[in-house]
Design a protein around this motif. Structure first.
Motif, PDB file in Angstrom:
ATOM      1  N   SER A  53     -40.836 -34.235  33.949  1.00 29.11           N
ATOM      2  CA  SER A  53     -40.743 -34.255  32.488  1.00 29.11           C
ATOM      3  C   SER A  53     -39.558 -35.074  31.993  1.00 29.11           C
ATOM      4  N   MET A  54     -38.586 -35.328  32.857  1.00 25.62           N
ATOM      5  CA  MET A  54     -37.432 -36.141  32.445  1.00 25.62           C
ATOM      6  C   MET A  54     -37.809 -37.610  32.237  1.00 25.62           C
ATOM      7  N   ARG A  55     -39.045 -37.991  32.585  1.00 25.06           N
ATOM      8  CA  ARG A  55     -39.491 -39.371  32.350  1.00 25.06           C
ATOM      9  C   ARG A  55     -39.883 -39.604  30.903  1.00 25.06           C
ATOM     10  N   TYR A  56     -40.126 -38.517  30.152  1.00 28.01           N
ATOM     11  CA  TYR A  56     -40.691 -38.669  28.806  1.00 28.01           C
ATOM     12  C   TYR A  56     -39.742 -38.057  27.776  1.00 28.01           C
ATOM     13  N   PRO A  57     -39.221 -38.808  26.842  1.00 25.48           N
ATOM     14  CA  PRO A  57     -39.286 -40.272  26.808  1.00 25.48           C
ATOM     15  C   PRO A  57     -38.367 -40.876  27.862  1.00 25.48           C
ATOM     16  N   PRO A  58     -38.517 -42.140  28.186  1.00 26.40           N
ATOM     17  CA  PRO A  58     -37.694 -42.763  29.220  1.00 26.40           C
ATOM     18  C   PRO A  58     -36.195 -42.693  28.940  1.00 26.40           C
ATOM     19  N   THR A  59     -35.843 -42.585  27.673  1.00 29.32           N
ATOM     20  CA  THR A  59     -34.417 -42.524  27.325  1.00 29.32           C
ATOM     21  C   THR A  59     -33.752 -41.242  27.834  1.00 29.32           C
ATOM     22  N   LYS A  60     -34.558 -40.220  28.145  1.00 30.45           N
ATOM     23  CA  LYS A  60     -33.983 -38.936  28.535  1.00 30.45           C
ATOM     24  C   LYS A  60     -33.269 -39.025  29.887  1.00 30.45           C
ATOM     25  N   LEU A  61     -33.958 -39.550  30.898  1.00 24.82           N
ATOM     26  CA  LEU A  61     -33.330 -39.672  32.207  1.00 24.82           C
ATOM     27  C   LEU A  61     -32.172 -40.667  32.157  1.00 24.82           C
ATOM     28  N   ALA A  62     -32.335 -41.745  31.400  1.00 26.29           N
ATOM     29  CA  ALA A  62     -31.255 -42.723  31.277  1.00 26.29           C
ATOM     30  C   ALA A  62     -30.012 -42.076  30.672  1.00 26.29           C
ATOM     31  N   ALA A  63     -30.214 -41.230  29.659  1.00 27.86           N
ATOM     32  CA  ALA A  63     -29.084 -40.545  29.033  1.00 27.86           C
ATOM     33  C   ALA A  63     -28.448 -39.546  29.988  1.00 27.86           C
ATOM     34  N   ALA A  64     -29.275 -38.865  30.798  1.00 28.64           N
ATOM     35  CA  ALA A  64     -28.749 -37.913  31.784  1.00 28.64           C
ATOM     36  C   ALA A  64     -27.894 -38.634  32.820  1.00 28.64           C
ATOM     37  N   LYS A  65     -28.328 -39.818  33.215  1.00 28.47           N
ATOM     38  CA  LYS A  65     -27.529 -40.610  34.160  1.00 28.47           C
ATOM     39  C   LYS A  65     -26.183 -40.992  33.539  1.00 28.47           C
ATOM     40  N   ARG A  66     -26.214 -41.463  32.292  1.00 27.38           N
ATOM     41  CA  ARG A  66     -24.963 -41.837  31.630  1.00 27.38           C
ATOM     42  C   ARG A  66     -24.039 -40.641  31.485  1.00 27.38           C
ATOM     43  N   ALA A  67     -24.623 -39.484  31.198  1.00 29.92           N
ATOM     44  CA  ALA A  67     -23.816 -38.278  31.045  1.00 29.92           C
ATOM     45  C   ALA A  67     -23.160 -37.886  32.369  1.00 29.92           C
ATOM     46  N   THR A  68     -23.922 -37.979  33.447  1.00 25.25           N
ATOM     47  CA  THR A  68     -23.370 -37.651  34.761  1.00 25.25           C
ATOM     48  C   THR A  68     -22.252 -38.618  35.129  1.00 25.25           C
ATOM     49  N   GLU A  69     -22.455 -39.892  34.828  1.00 19.95           N
ATOM     50  CA  GLU A  69     -21.411 -40.884  35.087  1.00 19.95           C
ATOM     51  C   GLU A  69     -20.167 -40.590  34.251  1.00 19.95           C
ATOM     52  N   ALA A  70     -20.362 -40.130  33.011  1.00 15.30           N
ATOM     53  CA  ALA A  70     -19.223 -39.786  32.155  1.00 15.30           C
ATOM     54  C   ALA A  70     -18.447 -38.613  32.742  1.00 15.30           C
ATOM     55  N   ALA A  71     -19.181 -37.619  33.280  1.00 15.65           N
ATOM     56  CA  ALA A  71     -18.517 -36.480  33.911  1.00 15.65           C
ATOM     57  C   ALA A  71     -17.712 -36.929  35.120  1.00 15.65           C
ATOM     58  N   VAL A  72     -18.297 -37.799  35.933  1.00 16.06           N
ATOM     59  CA  VAL A  72     -17.602 -38.295  37.125  1.00 16.06           C
ATOM     60  C   VAL A  72     -16.338 -39.056  36.729  1.00 16.06           C
ATOM     61  N   ASP A  73     -16.418 -39.855  35.684  1.00 14.86           N
ATOM     62  CA  ASP A  73     -15.251 -40.619  35.234  1.00 14.86           C
ATOM     63  C   ASP A  73     -14.149 -39.721  34.689  1.00 14.86           C
ATOM     64  N   THR A  74     -14.502 -38.528  34.233  1.00  7.77           N
ATOM     65  CA  THR A  74     -13.529 -37.615  33.639  1.00  7.77           C
ATOM     66  C   THR A  74     -12.751 -36.833  34.700  1.00  7.77           C
ATOM     67  N   LEU A  75     -13.232 -36.811  35.913  1.00  7.37           N
ATOM     68  CA  LEU A  75     -12.570 -36.060  36.980  1.00  7.37           C
ATOM     69  C   LEU A  75     -11.158 -36.597  37.240  1.00  7.37           C
ATOM     70  N   ARG A  76     -10.213 -35.701  37.462  1.00  6.05           N
ATOM     71  CA  ARG A  76      -8.873 -36.103  37.892  1.00  6.05           C
ATOM     72  C   ARG A  76      -8.904 -36.584  39.337  1.00  6.05           C
ATOM     73  N   ASP A  77      -8.005 -37.478  39.663  1.00  7.52           N
ATOM     74  CA  ASP A  77      -7.854 -37.864  41.062  1.00  7.52           C
ATOM     75  C   ASP A  77      -7.555 -36.625  41.905  1.00  7.52           C
ATOM     76  N   GLY A  78      -8.235 -36.526  43.031  1.00 10.69           N
ATOM     77  CA  GLY A  78      -7.989 -35.413  43.947  1.00 10.69           C
ATOM     78  C   GLY A  78      -8.928 -34.251  43.780  1.00 10.69           C
ATOM     79  N   VAL A  79      -9.573 -34.141  42.617  1.00 10.84           N
ATOM     80  CA  VAL A  79     -10.558 -33.077  42.419  1.00 10.84           C
ATOM     81  C   VAL A  79     -11.756 -33.344  43.333  1.00 10.84           C
ATOM     82  N   LYS A  80     -12.292 -32.293  43.912  1.00  7.31           N
ATOM     83  CA  LYS A  80     -13.459 -32.452  44.780  1.00  7.31           C
ATOM     84  C   LYS A  80     -14.723 -32.297  43.941  1.00  7.31           C
TER      85      LYS A  80
END
Length: 427
Positions: A53-80
């Motif tokens: 269901s994340m394929r519809y609309p296509p923007t949904k999965l793309a937004a989830a990817k961007r959100a996950t990347e944003a979370a990863v970028d927010t991590l402090r150095d050294g956090v696991k």
């Protein structure tokens, strides 16, 4: 830097002769410089729904990817950290095998490349996602453990009983903030997960809002300094704890989470804390009635860290009196949060009645909610209610159900019904 905890008790300690119920609001505050107090050994897992269901609309999965990347970028150095993809099974996105990796420039880049390759297919079994998260966190017991769970649908490939078994197994292992994107998921389902794992639940109506939400949740998790703090409660012989509930920032019943620590002493989990945080809890204790003039220590409350150190204490008292002016005085803090709990119940009952076509009950309960929101000054909830009912008189709770209500408005009201307005003390 270790955090310092303080416990304030707000109550009317005076009881009429024969009374046996003691109510108190416990305000627990942590203090410490947030930047220096933040735990260096925190762990973060992002769980992304990659079902079909994340394929519809296509923007949904793309937004989830961007959100996950944003979370990863927010991590402090050294956090696991780690990233999990969820369908009717669960699979590691990064790293390749179950476990955590330390956040560095290189591992962040590798994780984002792995996230970019995600595709949507399959069903939904959230219990499997949580079980894999438990494996990922295994062995990391020294610091705060936090997960974000994102879904756009319902838990169709597990029974409620199967999910219950999983929640019982993973409870206490990590905290989970749940987010539903769109309107095809069930509020009650994600609320079960978030409550069991001492997290939050909210709706992100449009996929475009995911990135900022993920960034904020991760930043909050990064501020946590102490994990696994428990509220320790001692009560006298013959007393019974009727309930202990978190009252702010959101409603959460902790009564059944009690773990016996000593005779007449139990620990209730509160999760991880940051260096600038305050929460309120509503305690109700049933004691043996005493004679006029008698005093009793009805409860002793302390905060206990993961090492067993007592971090702060407060006392709950009971004094029996024949002075009705004293015994009939209602603690404003207790009255406020009793009303906030009733407000949440009225909203949820009203929405359920509306779904079932019971117009009379829905109108009565949502009208009661409007009145309670008005009386407590909960303007945020009042605005959400106004999208579901036409408010004719907020002071009396006179309302009329709207003929048409957008799914997103109904789900937003339901999701945020347990978010409370703090009592009128600026803390």
């Amino acid at each position: 830097m270790a955090l310092e905890f303080a416990v304030e008790v707000f109550q009317n300690e005076f009881l009429p002769e024969g009374a046996a119920e003691v109510n108190a609001i416990l305000t627990v505050s942590a203090s410490g410089e947030a930047a220096s107090a933040a735990a260096p050994d925190a762990a973060q897992v992002v769980i992304v729904d990659t079902s079909g269901s994340m394929r519809y609309p296509p923007t949904k999965l793309a937004a989830a990817k961007r959100a996950t990347e944003a979370a990863v970028d927010t991590l402090r150095d050294g956090v696991k950290f780690a990233v999990i993809g969820g369908t009717d099974q669960a699979a590691m996105v990064y790293p390749a095998s179950p476990g955590l990796v330390e956040a560095t420039a290189a591992t962040r880049s590798a994780a984002k490349r792995a996230v970019a390759r995600l595709q949507a297919d399959g069903g939904t079994a959230m219990g499997q996602w949580l079980l894999l998260a438990e494996r990922v966190f295994a062995g990391h017991d020294s610091g705060p453990r936090h997960a974000i769970l994102l879904t756009d649908g319902q838990n169709q490939h597990e029974t409620p009983h199967q999910l219950t078994r999983v929640l019982d197994q993973v409870s206490g292992r990590f905290a989970v903030d749940c987010r539903g994107v769109g309107t095809d998921w069930q509020v009650a389902e994600l609320r079960r997960i978030s409550e069991a794992l001492l997290g939050t639940v909210d709706i992100v109506a449009e996929p475009e809002g995911l990135a900022e939400d993920f960034r904020a949740m991760t930043a909050t998790a990064m501020d946590k300094a102490v994990a696994d703090v428990s509220l320790r409660l001692w009560t006298p012989e013959g007393a019974r704890v009727r309930f202990l509930k978190q009252a702010s920032p959101g409603l959460l019943d902790l009564t059944d989470r009690r773990v016996e620590a000593a005779p007449r002493t139990g620990d209730y989990p509160t999760g991880a804390w940051s260096g600038v945080e305050s929460r309120d809890y509503h305690l109700c204790v049933q004691v043996k009635p005493a004679n006029v003039g008698d005093r009793m220590l009805a409860g002793r409350v302390g905060l206990v860290g993961p090492g067993g150190d007592v971090l702060g204490q407060g006392r709950v008292l009971a004094v029996w009196t024949d002075d009705s002016a004293l015994s009939t005085r209602i603690s404003p803090e207790v009255a406020h949060y009793t009303g906030q709990a009733e407000l949440a119940g009225a909203i949820q009952e009203g929405l359920e009645a509306r779904k079932s076509g019971d117009v009379e009950t829905a109108t009565a309960r949502l009208g009661r909610a409007v009145r309670l929101a008005h009386e407590s000054g909960n303007t945020g909830t009042a605005k959400l209610l106004a999208k579901v009912v036409e408010v004719q008189d907020p002071a009396t709770g006179t309302v009329k159900l709207r003929a048409r209500v957008a799914d997103v408005d109904e789900m937003t009201l339901d999701t945020r019904s347990t978010m409370t307005k703090r009592v009128g003390r600026d803390r």
